[in-house]
Write a protein that holds these residues in place. Sequence first.
Motif, PDB file in Angstrom:
ATOM      1  N   ARG A  32       1.866  12.429  -9.718  1.00 20.74           N
ATOM      2  CA  ARG A  32       1.329  13.791  -9.562  1.00 20.74           C
ATOM      3  C   ARG A  32       2.465  14.816  -9.601  1.00 20.74           C
ATOM      4  NH1 ARG A  32      -2.812  12.054  -4.689  1.00 20.74           N
ATOM      5  NH2 ARG A  32      -4.497  11.268  -6.030  1.00 20.74           N
ATOM      6  N   ASP A  85       2.341   1.714  -3.470  1.00 26.80           N
ATOM      7  CA  ASP A  85       1.308   2.179  -4.401  1.00 26.80           C
ATOM      8  C   ASP A  85       1.040   3.672  -4.224  1.00 26.80           C
ATOM      9  OD1 ASP A  85       1.038  -0.337  -5.465  1.00 26.80           O
ATOM     10  OD2 ASP A  85      -0.757  -0.866  -4.301  1.00 26.80           O
ATOM     11  N   GLN A  86       0.970   4.128  -2.968  1.00 28.35           N
ATOM     12  CA  GLN A  86       0.706   5.542  -2.719  1.00 28.35           C
ATOM     13  C   GLN A  86       1.890   6.403  -3.139  1.00 28.35           C
ATOM     14  OE1 GLN A  86      -2.257   6.999  -1.656  1.00 28.35           O
ATOM     15  NE2 GLN A  86      -1.105   8.792  -2.375  1.00 28.35           N
ATOM     16  N   GLN A  87       3.107   5.933  -2.882  1.00 29.55           N
ATOM     17  CA  GLN A  87       4.296   6.681  -3.305  1.00 29.55           C
ATOM     18  C   GLN A  87       4.351   6.812  -4.821  1.00 29.55           C
ATOM     19  OE1 GLN A  87       7.417   4.373  -1.445  1.00 29.55           O
ATOM     20  NE2 GLN A  87       7.476   5.698   0.370  1.00 29.55           N
ATOM     21  N   SER A  88       3.951   5.764  -5.533  1.00 28.18           N
ATOM     22  CA  SER A  88       3.932   5.812  -6.990  1.00 28.18           C
ATOM     23  C   SER A  88       2.919   6.830  -7.496  1.00 28.18           C
ATOM     24  CB  SER A  88       3.613   4.416  -7.545  1.00 28.18           C
ATOM     25  OG  SER A  88       3.600   4.427  -8.952  1.00 28.18           O
ATOM     26  N   ILE A  89       1.749   6.870  -6.862  1.00 29.28           N
ATOM     27  CA  ILE A  89       0.728   7.850  -7.233  1.00 29.28           C
ATOM     28  C   ILE A  89       1.243   9.270  -6.979  1.00 29.28           C
ATOM     29  CG2 ILE A  89      -1.547   8.769  -6.629  1.00 29.28           C
ATOM     30  CD1 ILE A  89      -2.410   5.870  -6.056  1.00 29.28           C
ATOM     31  N   ASP A  90       1.913   9.470  -5.847  1.00 29.59           N
ATOM     32  CA  ASP A  90       2.452  10.788  -5.516  1.00 29.59           C
ATOM     33  C   ASP A  90       3.488  11.231  -6.553  1.00 29.59           C
ATOM     34  OD1 ASP A  90       0.859  10.815  -3.269  1.00 29.59           O
ATOM     35  OD2 ASP A  90       2.465  10.213  -1.891  1.00 29.59           O
ATOM     36  N   ARG A 134       9.013   4.645 -10.540  1.00 28.13           N
ATOM     37  CA  ARG A 134       7.662   4.063 -10.407  1.00 28.13           C
ATOM     38  C   ARG A 134       7.645   2.621 -10.900  1.00 28.13           C
ATOM     39  NH1 ARG A 134       3.355   6.501 -13.323  1.00 28.13           N
ATOM     40  NH2 ARG A 134       1.963   5.545 -11.789  1.00 28.13           N
ATOM     41  N   GLU A 190       0.830  -1.207   0.000  1.00 27.44           N
ATOM     42  CA  GLU A 190       0.000   0.000   0.000  1.00 27.44           C
ATOM     43  C   GLU A 190       0.865   1.258   0.000  1.00 27.44           C
ATOM     44  OE1 GLU A 190      -2.656  -0.184   3.296  1.00 27.44           O
ATOM     45  OE2 GLU A 190      -3.821  -1.883   2.502  1.00 27.44           O
ATOM     46  N   VAL A 191       1.953   1.252   0.771  1.00 33.44           N
ATOM     47  CA  VAL A 191       2.858   2.402   0.819  1.00 33.44           C
ATOM     48  C   VAL A 191       3.495   2.635  -0.541  1.00 33.44           C
ATOM     49  CG1 VAL A 191       5.039   3.254   1.769  1.00 33.44           C
ATOM     50  CG2 VAL A 191       3.335   2.232   3.292  1.00 33.44           C
TER      51      VAL A 191
END
Length: 246
Positions: free
Chosen positions: A60, A52-57, A102, A49-50
């Motif tokens: 952006r 995945d969120q870092q990749s989304i960040d 990523r 989960e971490v």
Amino acid sequence: MTNKIGQSTPAEKIPVVLGEALRHKLARVILEQDIGPDLPDDEIDRRIEVLDQQSIDLKRDARRNDFTKVESTISTAAGKIGLPVQSPLSNDLGRRAIDLIRAIMDLEGKVLDGEDARAGARPLVAQFSDTSVDQFVSSKSVSLSEFWDKALKLYPSKDMKGNIDAIAKIAIIYFADIPVATIAAEDQENFSPGWRACRKSTGKGMARTASAGTPRLSPRNTPSPNKTRSTRPMRQTRRSCRRSGE
């Protein structure tokens, strides 16, 4: 847009820097797979989960040309091969760096979820090398001085060794001791006038013999020439050549 002043990075340098970053990141992922501790499912899920969120960040950040989160990784990789990059990262290098990081995060998440790191890394490694994953991780970029040292071992003739050594010294003055993969064919052509300017100080006969027997600088995977790359002033090269011939 965060990065408004970053200048374009020479195209032939980008794959070398990114390849070095991949090499070190991938080594860690493989090491953790091979000898890392067995984690409980809830810890694995949390780590995925971490990631995945870092990749989304990062995605952006790329929209705004903000490469702050990957700058340290890229600067460290560039420093290891003697190719320091400017801060902030240029847009072309920064966006490709985010794409790479990523992709590594995606691989790391899949490895945590039970997939094999080496099999998953093959498409990534293939972007930078035609070697196996293990060979890529354990290898390093070949510098100009290392290339010439190998050339000296391949040419046993005493005269030939002297000729190659003379050209090597001038080449390192001209290019600096950079990775061979960053020296494009056009750069080699630009080096030729500087070498001819040195013939008076190093000997015309030696220059003719060396030009006939010297191996090409570019390895198999050398990127194509980049016409925007600046060259060192020939005047400075001539002065350096005169000093080397004294």
